[in-house]
Design an enzyme around this catalytic site. Structure first.
Site, mmCIF file in Angstrom:
data_model
loop_
_atom_site.group_PDB
_atom_site.id
_atom_site.type_symbol
_atom_site.label_atom_id
_atom_site.label_comp_id
_atom_site.label_asym_id
_atom_site.label_seq_id
_atom_site.Cartn_x
_atom_site.Cartn_y
_atom_site.Cartn_z
ATOM 1 C CD GLU A 115 -2.940 -1.304 0.226
ATOM 2 O OE1 GLU A 115 -2.975 -0.429 -0.661
ATOM 3 O OE2 GLU A 115 -3.702 -2.285 0.254
ATOM 4 C CG HIS A 139 -4.366 -0.336 5.931
ATOM 5 N ND1 HIS A 139 -5.729 -0.218 5.841
ATOM 6 C CD2 HIS A 139 -4.064 -1.528 5.362
ATOM 7 C CE1 HIS A 139 -6.224 -1.291 5.238
ATOM 8 N NE2 HIS A 139 -5.241 -2.113 4.945
ATOM 9 C CG HIS A 141 -7.003 -5.771 7.696
ATOM 10 N ND1 HIS A 141 -6.343 -6.837 7.106
ATOM 11 C CD2 HIS A 141 -6.795 -4.711 6.871
ATOM 12 C CE1 HIS A 141 -5.768 -6.447 5.984
ATOM 13 N NE2 HIS A 141 -6.007 -5.154 5.815
ATOM 14 C CD GLU A 169 -13.937 12.191 25.117
ATOM 15 O OE1 GLU A 169 -14.493 13.101 25.760
ATOM 16 O OE2 GLU A 169 -12.801 12.290 24.622
ATOM 17 C CG HIS A 210 -9.214 -3.782 2.755
ATOM 18 N ND1 HIS A 210 -8.540 -3.975 1.581
ATOM 19 C CD2 HIS A 210 -8.252 -3.762 3.718
ATOM 20 C CE1 HIS A 210 -7.248 -4.087 1.813
ATOM 21 N NE2 HIS A 210 -7.049 -3.951 3.115
HETATM 22 O O1 2HA Z 1 -1.486 -6.980 3.793
HETATM 23 O O2 2HA Z 1 -3.367 -4.810 4.595
HETATM 24 O O3 2HA Z 1 -4.154 -3.801 2.290
HETATM 25 C C1 2HA Z 1 -1.360 -5.636 3.787
HETATM 26 C C2 2HA Z 1 -2.688 -5.036 3.641
HETATM 27 C C3 2HA Z 1 -3.126 -4.700 2.278
HETATM 28 ZN ZN ZN Z 2 -5.315 -4.053 4.206
#
Ligand code: 2HA
Ligand code: ZN
Length: 277
Positions: A115, A139, A141, A169, A210
């Site tokens: 990414e 980033h 998940h 909050e 995602h």
């Molecule tokens: O594996 O999260 O979006 C990396 C990620 C791809």
């Molecule tokens: Zn990801």
């Protein structure tokens, strides 16, 4: 000084470990980048050994010559603290912002996160939108936020309003709201453009089915933002699991009152009238 002794590298490792501990990084899921201050790069110069120039996959001219810490593609957050020199690296961008070279870490044929285009385009947008204050793009998940992308409309308005209602909050922590990206193929330029477009307005971008991107000034602020959004999402999942409607909630007028007392600017587009709760 060695890279791993530097405070900025220690902060990077700590965030990665905290994210792993939260359960946000199954296998090689998620990625992290930090825009290194020139004096920080200078402080670890003795250990930098630049490799060959390689294409970024995006053009980020405003970031020309900048250094970044980035997690490695295919590498696990679980291992960042245990095997730091394999799990992440320090990269330098060229004078055009089109190529990078690895100066430290990513040992054993590592490459920056898949990414990287999204991370760097977000950094570039934030350089202007946040006047250079933001340095961290993160980033992950997280379960509850992802779960909501199956049941809420995929709009900034719906996500912002529903998350705000879950904890008082929330509008204080993210008064500008959150952005939402429809499902897209990850890793490429298109999703990077869509995400960085949202980052002009928001510090949070949710990728449908995602995960989530957050931007912040430092590691604590960025992690704290992710944590707050995901906690609000967890409360909403619990509420919706108990019954499909809320008996009572925070109302638009309540948010306006909060905005007055806390001196927040809460965009009116999120304070729409609902039919029911
Ligand atoms: O594996 O999260 O979006 C990396 C990620 C791809
Ligand atoms: Zn990801």
């Amino acid at each position: 000084m060695r890279v791993l002794e530097a405070e900025f590298a220690q902060g990077f490792i700590r965030l990665a470990q905290d994210g792993w501990d939260q359960g946000w990084h199954e296998r090689n899921g998620g990625n992290l980048s930090y825009r290194v201050r020139p004096q920080e790069a200078e402080s670890v110069k003795e250990e930098l050994a630049p490799g060959e120039w390689l294409p970024i996959g995006a053009s980020v001219p405003k970031l020309a010559g900048e250094y970044f810490l980035v997690t490695g593609t295919g590498r696990y957050f679980q291992n960042v603290a245990r095997k730091p020199a394999e799990s992440f690296g320090l990269i330098e961008l060229d004078g055009k912002g089109e190529n990078y070279r690895i100066c430290w870490g990513l040992e054993n044929n590592g490459r920056p996160t898949s990414e990287l285009p999204s991370h760097l385009m977000n950094h570039e947008v934030k350089l202007e939108a946040a006047s250079g204050r933001h340095r961290v793009i993160y980033h992950c998940h997280p379960v509850n936020t992802i779960a909501l992308t199956f049941v809420l409309p995929l709009t900034d308005e719906a996500f912002t309003r529903e998350l705000w209602e879950m904890m008082t909050e929330c509008p204080v922590v993210f008064p500008e709201g959150v952005g939402v990206v429809d499902w897209m193929v990850p890793g490429g330029r298109d999703i990077a453009v869509a995400t960085s477009e949202l980052m002009k307005t928001y510090n949070v971008a949710i990728w449908a089915h995602h995960g989530m991107f957050c931007s912040g000034a430092d590691f604590d602020e960025t992690f704290g933002l992710m944590h707050t959004v995901e906690k609000a999402a967890a409360i909403l999942v619990k509420v919706l699991s108990m019954q499909p409607y809320k008996r009572q909630t925070i109302q638009p007028e309540d948010f306006r009152q909060l905005a007055g007392d806390f001196r927040l600017e809460l965009p009116e587009k999120f304070l729409y009238e609902k039919h029911g709760n």
